[in-house]
Design an enzyme around this catalytic site. Structure first.
Site, PDB file in Angstrom:
ATOM      1  N   LYS A  38     -41.826-106.289 -50.721  1.00 53.17           N
ATOM      2  CA  LYS A  38     -41.197-104.956 -50.783  1.00 53.17           C
ATOM      3  C   LYS A  38     -40.485-104.771 -52.127  1.00 53.17           C
ATOM      4  O   LYS A  38     -39.621-105.570 -52.492  1.00 53.17           O
ATOM      5  CB  LYS A  38     -40.190-104.799 -49.644  1.00 53.17           C
ATOM      6  N   ASP A  65     -40.939 -99.172 -51.710  1.00 51.12           N
ATOM      7  CA  ASP A  65     -39.851 -98.595 -50.909  1.00 51.12           C
ATOM      8  C   ASP A  65     -39.140 -97.564 -51.788  1.00 51.12           C
ATOM      9  O   ASP A  65     -38.081 -97.833 -52.342  1.00 51.12           O
ATOM     10  CB  ASP A  65     -38.924 -99.742 -50.482  1.00 51.12           C
ATOM     11  N   LYS A  67     -39.104 -94.059 -50.837  1.00 52.13           N
ATOM     12  CA  LYS A  67     -38.622 -92.967 -49.966  1.00 52.13           C
ATOM     13  C   LYS A  67     -38.840 -91.586 -50.577  1.00 52.13           C
ATOM     14  O   LYS A  67     -37.902 -90.874 -50.922  1.00 52.13           O
ATOM     15  CB  LYS A  67     -37.142 -93.174 -49.639  1.00 52.13           C
ATOM     16  N   ASP A  70     -39.950 -84.363 -51.345  1.00 56.16           N
ATOM     17  CA  ASP A  70     -40.032 -83.225 -52.279  1.00 56.16           C
ATOM     18  C   ASP A  70     -40.902 -82.187 -51.585  1.00 56.16           C
ATOM     19  O   ASP A  70     -41.229 -82.349 -50.400  1.00 56.16           O
ATOM     20  CB  ASP A  70     -40.631 -83.694 -53.621  1.00 56.16           C
ATOM     21  N   ASN A  73     -46.754 -80.498 -52.020  1.00 55.26           N
ATOM     22  CA  ASN A  73     -47.718 -80.732 -53.092  1.00 55.26           C
ATOM     23  C   ASN A  73     -47.276 -81.875 -54.012  1.00 55.26           C
ATOM     24  O   ASN A  73     -48.083 -82.722 -54.396  1.00 55.26           O
ATOM     25  CB  ASN A  73     -47.894 -79.435 -53.897  1.00 55.26           C
ATOM     26  N   THR A 129     -29.349 -95.498 -42.550  1.00 54.20           N
ATOM     27  CA  THR A 129     -28.305 -96.144 -41.743  1.00 54.20           C
ATOM     28  C   THR A 129     -26.908 -95.908 -42.322  1.00 54.20           C
ATOM     29  O   THR A 129     -25.912 -96.159 -41.664  1.00 54.20           O
ATOM     30  CB  THR A 129     -28.565 -97.659 -41.602  1.00 54.20           C
ATOM     31  N   ARG A 221     -32.063-111.510 -47.906  1.00 48.31           N
ATOM     32  CA  ARG A 221     -31.188-112.619 -48.313  1.00 48.31           C
ATOM     33  C   ARG A 221     -31.202-113.821 -47.377  1.00 48.31           C
ATOM     34  O   ARG A 221     -30.830-114.918 -47.800  1.00 48.31           O
ATOM     35  CB  ARG A 221     -29.762-112.085 -48.505  1.00 48.31           C
TER      36      ARG A 221
HETATM   37  O1  C5P Z   1     -30.968-109.039 -47.818  1.00 49.16           O
HETATM   38  P1  C5P Z   1     -31.163-108.189 -46.604  1.00 49.16           P
HETATM   39  O2  C5P Z   1     -31.918-108.865 -45.490  1.00 49.16           O
HETATM   40  O3  C5P Z   1     -29.896-107.532 -46.143  1.00 49.16           O
HETATM   41  O4  C5P Z   1     -32.189-107.088 -47.176  1.00 49.16           O
HETATM   42  C1  C5P Z   1     -32.231-105.863 -46.732  1.00 49.16           C
HETATM   43  C2  C5P Z   1     -33.370-105.094 -47.357  1.00 49.16           C
HETATM   44  O5  C5P Z   1     -33.710-104.104 -46.397  1.00 49.16           O
HETATM   45  C3  C5P Z   1     -32.979-104.367 -48.634  1.00 49.16           C
HETATM   46  O6  C5P Z   1     -34.136-104.264 -49.467  1.00 49.16           O
HETATM   47  C4  C5P Z   1     -32.541-103.018 -48.147  1.00 49.16           C
HETATM   48  O7  C5P Z   1     -32.775-101.982 -49.052  1.00 49.16           O
HETATM   49  C5  C5P Z   1     -33.429-102.818 -46.907  1.00 49.16           C
HETATM   50  N1  C5P Z   1     -32.830-101.937 -45.907  1.00 49.16           N
HETATM   51  C6  C5P Z   1     -31.648-102.205 -45.232  1.00 49.16           C
HETATM   52  N2  C5P Z   1     -31.147-101.353 -44.299  1.00 49.16           N
HETATM   53  C7  C5P Z   1     -31.774-100.232 -44.041  1.00 49.16           C
HETATM   54  C8  C5P Z   1     -32.964 -99.922 -44.687  1.00 49.16           C
HETATM   55  C9  C5P Z   1     -33.462-100.796 -45.642  1.00 49.16           C
HETATM   56  O8  C5P Z   1     -31.053-103.227 -45.464  1.00 49.16           O
HETATM   57  N3  C5P Z   1     -31.289 -99.437 -43.122  1.00 49.16           N
END
Ligand code: C5P
Length: 244
Positions: A38, A65, A67, A70, A73, A129, A221
């Site tokens: 990703k 990723d 998102k 717009d 078209n 979120t 992480r």
């Molecule tokens: O390191 P971690 O497991 O927290 O990674 C989270 C990944 O998931 C990041 O790339 C973050 O942008 C994405 N993400 C998130 N919460 C969301 C949507 C996407 O943590 N609601």
């Protein structure tokens, strides 16, 4: 370790790094275990194209990723470009509306077909979120509660022909019930019991996520910040192996 392909296709590794060298290190170390890499806005707007060339050369699947939202078209044209770059997965905002999502799906699918590639996986983001009930009401003027609104947008995405949604583990089951089992759910916020929470709030283990119906797990992480990343990934595989 024997790598189970059924687990591998579910693992989406978040390449949340800045430099191409950091990304290369993660890719080389973990590529055997990862179904999809990703790439978020941070990398995309920085060294995105260099990374895409590398992943195309290595025949790796990746998820942009970015998102998109717009007018229909513009999103359709951007979707064609994303497919032309080589991405297999990308996402759009359901809040862009049904026509925007439909045009995106049509454009991306026909671009993939022309290039002789697999149909892309297009995922809709429902409500970020970071938006609480209070913000939805007071700032955005939408008088619904977040969890109901997420479901409504998921259904709209399904009607528009989108492959699935990005959602919390805690919403996955209701989305599957409302939209059907073929409608894919990709879940971030995954933490095995042994890993640090970091800044995430509503966390779930890989086991819980899969039991709730998640099709794809975003692993960040929990693996990328581990002292031994391959070992951390193997532990996730072992956990999933027990419930498959
Ligand atoms: O390191 P971690 O497991 O927290 O990674 C989270 C990944 O998931 C990041 O790339 C973050 O942008 C994405 N993400 C998130 N919460 C969301 C949507 C996407 O943590 N609601």
């Amino acid at each position: 370790m024997n790598i189970n392909p059924k687990i591998k296709e579910k693992i989406v590794l978040a390449l949340d790094v800045t430099t191409i060298d950091e990304a290369k290190e993660l890719i080389n170390e973990l590529k055997d275990y990862v179904g999809v890499f990703k790439v978020g806005l941070q990398f995309y707007t920085g060294n995105g194209d260099e990374l895409f060339r590398l992943m195309n050369d290595m025949k790796l699947k990746y998820f942009l990723d970015v998102k998109l939202m717009d007018i229909p078209n513009t999103v359709a044209k951007a979707s064609e470009n994303i497919i032309a770059k080589g991405a297999d997965f990308f996402n759009i905002h359901a809040l862009g509306g049904k026509e925007m999502m439909q045009k995106c799906v049509e454009a991306a699918n026909s671009a993939a077909e022309k290039l002789g590639r697999e149909m892309p996986t297009i995922l809709a983001v429902t409500i970020l979120t970071s938006i609480s009930d209070e913000k939805l009401h007071n700032e955005l003027g939408i008088n619904e509660n977040v969890s109901e609104y997420v479901l409504k947008l998921a259904k709209l995405a399904k009607d528009a022909g989108v492959t699935g949604v990005v959602a919390s583990v805690f919403e996955a089951k209701r989305i599957k019930e409302a939209c059907g089992n073929d409608f894919k759910v990709l879940c971030p916020g995954i933490r095995p019991v042994w890993s640090a929470k970091n800044d995430q709030q509503r966390l779930a283990t890989p086991t819980l996520a899969l039991n709730e119906g998640a099709d794809y797990l975003v692993i960040g992480r929990a693996v990328t910040a581990a002292s031994d990343r391959v070992e951390a990934m193997k532990k996730i595989y072992e956990e999933i192996e027990e419930i498959l």
